[in-house]
Scaffold this active site. Structure first.
Site, mmCIF file in Angstrom:
data_model
loop_
_atom_site.group_PDB
_atom_site.id
_atom_site.type_symbol
_atom_site.label_atom_id
_atom_site.label_comp_id
_atom_site.label_asym_id
_atom_site.label_seq_id
_atom_site.Cartn_x
_atom_site.Cartn_y
_atom_site.Cartn_z
ATOM 1 N N LYS A 24 0.828 -1.224 0.000
ATOM 2 C CA LYS A 24 0.000 0.000 0.000
ATOM 3 C C LYS A 24 0.856 1.266 0.000
ATOM 4 C CE LYS A 24 -1.886 -1.221 3.917
ATOM 5 N NZ LYS A 24 -1.173 -2.494 4.122
ATOM 6 N N SER A 92 -7.198 -1.077 6.640
ATOM 7 C CA SER A 92 -8.670 -0.966 6.558
ATOM 8 C C SER A 92 -9.308 -2.321 6.240
ATOM 9 C CB SER A 92 -9.096 0.133 5.575
ATOM 10 O OG SER A 92 -8.364 0.139 4.374
HETATM 11 N N1 ATP Z 1 4.260 -4.453 -7.184
HETATM 12 C C1 ATP Z 1 4.609 -4.037 -5.972
HETATM 13 N N2 ATP Z 1 3.862 -3.124 -5.367
HETATM 14 C C2 ATP Z 1 4.168 -2.695 -4.127
HETATM 15 N N3 ATP Z 1 5.198 -3.114 -3.387
HETATM 16 C C3 ATP Z 1 5.989 -4.032 -3.947
HETATM 17 C C4 ATP Z 1 5.729 -4.533 -5.246
HETATM 18 N N4 ATP Z 1 6.664 -5.433 -5.528
HETATM 19 C C5 ATP Z 1 7.473 -5.465 -4.455
HETATM 20 N N5 ATP Z 1 7.078 -4.630 -3.489
HETATM 21 C C6 ATP Z 1 7.735 -4.398 -2.175
HETATM 22 O O1 ATP Z 1 6.879 -4.842 -1.134
HETATM 23 C C7 ATP Z 1 7.051 -4.040 0.038
HETATM 24 C C8 ATP Z 1 5.690 -3.500 0.460
HETATM 25 O O2 ATP Z 1 5.795 -2.777 1.683
HETATM 26 P P1 ATP Z 1 4.818 -1.588 2.110
HETATM 27 O O3 ATP Z 1 5.441 -0.909 3.281
HETATM 28 O O4 ATP Z 1 4.464 -0.767 0.930
HETATM 29 O O5 ATP Z 1 3.526 -2.403 2.593
HETATM 30 P P2 ATP Z 1 2.200 -1.841 3.285
HETATM 31 O O6 ATP Z 1 1.072 -2.524 2.606
HETATM 32 O O7 ATP Z 1 2.204 -0.357 3.320
HETATM 33 O O8 ATP Z 1 2.319 -2.452 4.757
HETATM 34 P P3 ATP Z 1 1.813 -1.858 6.186
HETATM 35 O O9 ATP Z 1 0.362 -2.229 6.317
HETATM 36 O O10 ATP Z 1 2.654 -2.612 7.175
HETATM 37 O O11 ATP Z 1 2.056 -0.392 6.207
HETATM 38 C C9 ATP Z 1 8.031 -2.935 -0.327
HETATM 39 O O12 ATP Z 1 9.307 -3.296 0.107
HETATM 40 C C10 ATP Z 1 7.975 -2.924 -1.867
HETATM 41 O O13 ATP Z 1 9.166 -2.464 -2.452
HETATM 42 MG MG MG Z 2 2.205 1.039 4.892
#
Ligand code: ATP
Ligand code: MG
Length: 181
Positions: A24, A92
């Site tokens: 996200k 969410s």
């Molecule tokens: N297609 C992609 N889209 C998004 N992230 C990717 C993708 N491919 C690899 N990744 C990697 O996956 C990880 C995702 O971590 P991120 O912090 O964005 O997750 P999050 O959903 O925000 O988690 P949280 O709920 O803990 O905040 C990052 O290190 C990112 O570089």
């Molecule tokens: Mg996050």
């Protein structure tokens, strides 16, 4: 086609939802960067930051998670109606509160960062899955708390199959198709 000026732009909220580590924040940050380069007024509302400020009094029960989202919805609504491109990134996990946000905000685009739990667990950027599995964190989404998948999100990103850049491009293409850009 002529490019839009700041005053004829319509605001919108890109609502990112998905498991921890599903991508996200990463995709929202990249999309925000592209939108800023294109001259839009952009605001990011990210779970990690909001929970240290606006909603620092809240925990992770269903009620508190929903209250967290209600406050974020209130802010996103004000910004959206003033022509801002808002990108929210919150787990969410509950469908009904996301639908409430949709009704409140109006120009609401649900973006589901779909990613299998085992891939999210391997990423484990903040070491939270490890702690949750060790029983050190209660109510952790995906491990000891539910995640209700979106049924028909406007945008589906499969972050285990596409690169971060591909996911971001997909969001931008949809915004162009729907004439937000
Ligand atoms: N297609 C992609 N889209 C998004 N992230 C990717 C993708 N491919 C690899 N990744 C990697 O996956 C990880 C995702 O971590 P991120 O912090 O964005 O997750 P999050 O959903 O925000 O988690 P949280 O709920 O803990 O905040 C990052 O290190 C990112 O570089
Ligand atoms: Mg996050």
């Amino acid at each position: 086609m002529e490019s839009k000026t700041a005053c004829d732009r319509k605001g919108f909220t890109l609502w990112f939802t998905g498991l921890p580590c599903s991508g996200k924040s990463a995709v929202a940050d990249r999309v925000a960067e592209i939108l800023r380069q294109r001259g839009l007024k952009v605001e990011r509302l990210d779970g990690d930051i909001v929970r240290q400020s606006l909603t620092r009094d809240l925990g992770f029960s269903r009620e508190d998670r929903n209250e967290n989202i209600r406050r974020v919805t209130f802010v996103a609504k004000l910004l959206t109606r003033n022509g801002v491109a808002v990108l929210t990134s919150f787990i969410s996990p509950y469908r009904d509160i996301r639908e409430e946000a949709r009704r409140e905000i109006g120009s609401f685009i649900e973006v589901y960062t779909k990613c299998p739990l085992n891939v999210c667990m391997e990423r484990d950027l903040k070491g939270m899955y490890k702690k949750a599995l060790a029983g050190e964190i209660k109510e952790f989404t995906g491990i000891s708390d539910p995640y209700e998948e979106p049924i028909s999100p406007e945008i589906l990103l499969e972050t285990d199959k596409e690169t971060l850049e591909e996911s971001a491009r997909k969001v931008i293409s949809r915004l162009e198709e729907w004439e937000y850009l």
